[in-house]
Design an enzyme around this catalytic site. Structure first.
Site, mmCIF file in Angstrom:
data_model
loop_
_atom_site.group_PDB
_atom_site.id
_atom_site.type_symbol
_atom_site.label_atom_id
_atom_site.label_comp_id
_atom_site.label_asym_id
_atom_site.label_seq_id
_atom_site.Cartn_x
_atom_site.Cartn_y
_atom_site.Cartn_z
ATOM 1 N N HIS A 214 0.839 -1.204 0.000
ATOM 2 C CA HIS A 214 0.000 0.000 0.000
ATOM 3 C C HIS A 214 0.877 1.258 0.000
ATOM 4 O O HIS A 214 0.592 2.213 -0.713
ATOM 5 C CB HIS A 214 -0.907 0.029 1.235
ATOM 6 C CG HIS A 214 -1.929 -1.072 1.296
ATOM 7 N ND1 HIS A 214 -2.070 -1.906 2.379
ATOM 8 C CD2 HIS A 214 -2.872 -1.471 0.406
ATOM 9 C CE1 HIS A 214 -3.046 -2.758 2.161
ATOM 10 N NE2 HIS A 214 -3.555 -2.531 0.966
ATOM 11 N N LYS B 181 -17.550 -7.517 6.798
ATOM 12 C CA LYS B 181 -16.246 -8.133 7.063
ATOM 13 C C LYS B 181 -15.911 -8.037 8.541
ATOM 14 O O LYS B 181 -16.291 -7.079 9.208
ATOM 15 C CB LYS B 181 -15.150 -7.396 6.274
ATOM 16 C CG LYS B 181 -14.980 -7.889 4.858
ATOM 17 C CD LYS B 181 -13.661 -7.381 4.312
ATOM 18 C CE LYS B 181 -13.547 -7.600 2.818
ATOM 19 N NZ LYS B 181 -12.385 -6.905 2.257
ATOM 20 N N ARG C 254 -1.859 -5.894 -8.451
ATOM 21 C CA ARG C 254 -0.715 -6.766 -8.161
ATOM 22 C C ARG C 254 -0.498 -7.784 -9.249
ATOM 23 O O ARG C 254 0.597 -8.042 -9.676
ATOM 24 C CB ARG C 254 -0.937 -7.511 -6.849
ATOM 25 C CG ARG C 254 -0.628 -6.693 -5.648
ATOM 26 C CD ARG C 254 -1.210 -7.299 -4.430
ATOM 27 N NE ARG C 254 -2.662 -7.250 -4.471
ATOM 28 C CZ ARG C 254 -3.431 -7.448 -3.423
ATOM 29 N NH1 ARG C 254 -2.891 -7.760 -2.281
ATOM 30 N NH2 ARG C 254 -4.728 -7.355 -3.520
ATOM 31 N N SER D 34 -2.653 -7.948 2.862
ATOM 32 C CA SER D 34 -2.904 -7.823 4.303
ATOM 33 C C SER D 34 -3.216 -9.202 4.890
ATOM 34 O O SER D 34 -2.770 -9.543 5.987
ATOM 35 C CB SER D 34 -4.083 -6.879 4.556
ATOM 36 O OG SER D 34 -3.831 -5.621 3.999
#
Ligand code: ADP
Length: 178
Positions: free
Chosen positions: A24, A48, A97, A135
């Site tokens: 990030h 979440k 990514r 993460s």
């Protein structure tokens, strides 16, 4: 064509940032090379179950960017384009990514364009060394006793230790100092 006069540019970088990783940070740096300000916007997602509360994530990001006024942090809920418009951002930054990110990101970008065609999504690629960092993986590796110091800023490593306690390193004798 006459150029439009614009004020300082603001880009919104939305995400969960649970927790923020060096991947990030890499994207924020790239964003700062193009835009005057980058605002990290943490999505408040009631579905979440995050490791760090929204308040903790805000505090972590503030600490990482202390003394760097061009990086801001905020939270939002609801539609991202509504949030971007409300804060005067014409750009959404997302990190890409790998191919695996592409399909979801592509769908989101086109949906956001449909919702508000004036807001552009810009994709940025991290340094290759961060292209596998997420993460989720950082949390898993830390819990299993793996080293994450190259993957996250020091404040995150400290916070992980506070959350999980010092991880047990497998294959080491409990008593022996090395
Ligand atoms: P989300 O839940 O929105 O995917 P994340 O915090 O996982 O939130 O990611 C926020 C943004 O940062 C996304 O655009 C994601 O693709 C990007 N990102 C996450 N990890 C990396 C990384 N290692 N390198 C580049 N971009 C990343």
């Amino acid at each position: 064509m006459r150029e439009k006069r614009r004020g300082p540019s603001l880009a919104v970088f939305p995400g969960s940032f649970d927790p923020i990783t060096n991947g990030h940070l890499d994207i924020v740096d790239r964003g700062l090379a193009v835009f005057d300000r980058v605002r990290m916007a943490i999505l408040v997602n009631t579905e979440k179950k995050p490791l760090f509360s929204v308040e903790e994530r805000v505090a972590i990001i503030r600490e990482v960017y202390r003394g760097k006024p061009r990086v801001e942090v905020d939270t939002f809920s609801g539609l991202l384009v509504d949030y971007a418009r409300a804060v005067g951002a014409a750009v959404i930054i997302r990190g890409l990514r790998a191919i695996s990110d592409f399909e979801y990101e592509f769908q989101m970008a086109l949906m956001n364009r449909r919702l508000d065609p004036r807001i552009e999504t810009v994709f940025m690629m991290p340094a290759e060394s961060y292209s596998y960092v997420s993460s989720r993986l950082v949390k898993e590796v830390f819990q299993l006793g793996g080293r994450v110091s190259d993957l996250v800023p020091p404040v995150v490593e400290r916070r992980l230790r506070e959350k999980y306690g010092t991880p047990i390193r497998r294959g080491r004798r409990a008593s022996g100092r090395r």
